[in-house]
Design an enzyme around this catalytic site. Structure first.
Site, PDB file in Angstrom:
ATOM      1  N   GLY A 126      -9.151   2.737  -4.166  1.00  0.00           N
ATOM      2  CA  GLY A 126     -10.369   2.756  -3.363  1.00  0.00           C
ATOM      3  C   GLY A 126     -11.330   1.618  -3.666  1.00  0.00           C
TER       4      GLY A 126
ATOM      5  CB  ILE B 134      -5.443   2.260   2.695  1.00  0.00           C
ATOM      6  CG1 ILE B 134      -5.803   3.140   3.893  1.00  0.00           C
ATOM      7  CG2 ILE B 134      -4.603   3.011   1.664  1.00  0.00           C
ATOM      8  CD1 ILE B 134      -4.740   3.188   4.957  1.00  0.00           C
ATOM      9  CB  CYS B 135      -6.788  -0.594  -2.054  1.00  0.00           C
ATOM     10  SG  CYS B 135      -8.109   0.192  -2.984  1.00  0.00           S
ATOM     11  NE  ARG B 136      -3.895   0.864  -8.903  1.00  0.00           N
ATOM     12  CZ  ARG B 136      -4.443   1.673  -9.809  1.00  0.00           C
ATOM     13  NH1 ARG B 136      -3.957   2.869 -10.013  1.00  0.00           N
ATOM     14  NH2 ARG B 136      -5.484   1.296 -10.516  1.00  0.00           N
TER      15      ARG B 136
ATOM     16  CG  MET C 203      -2.049   4.061  -0.921  1.00  0.00           C
ATOM     17  SD  MET C 203      -1.735   5.077   0.535  1.00  0.00           S
ATOM     18  CE  MET C 203       0.005   5.459   0.306  1.00  0.00           C
TER      19      MET C 203
END
Length: 99
Positions: free
Chosen positions: A69, A65-67, A94
């Protein structure tokens, strides 16, 4: 470069709501996770992954997971190259999770 497997926020939410236990790793920076993380996720910033491989289970599915993708997709590519077979990218990160 091979296509990185992906999961949508809706698919992940459904699996978590059903009680499934999934290894989740959030690769955002400290100031980003301070605003909130998916419950149960482990925080390993992208730049720390090479030094923290022992914290990532190699045999099971792992959703990154990141901000947005992008960084999580890079993490998946890196770990797949190292022989981690179950890396999956959260599409949209996210940003999409929060929508």
């Amino acid at each position: 470069m091979n296509q990185v497997p992906e999961i949508t926020p809706a698919e992940l939410k459904a699996r978590l709501q059903s009680g499934e236990v999934i290894q989740l790793i959030d690769v955002r920076e400290d100031e980003e996770v301070a605003a909130g993380m998916i419950p149960g996720a482990k925080h390993i910033p992208l730049g720390q992954i090479p030094n923290r491989l022992d914290e990532i289970e190699k045999t099971e599915e792992t959703i990154f997971i990141c901000r947005s993708g992008y960084r999580s997709e890079r993490a998946c590519e890196y770990l797949t190259d190292l022989g981690y077979p179950g890396c999956v990218n959260l599409v949209g990160g996210m940003i999409a999770w929060s929508e």
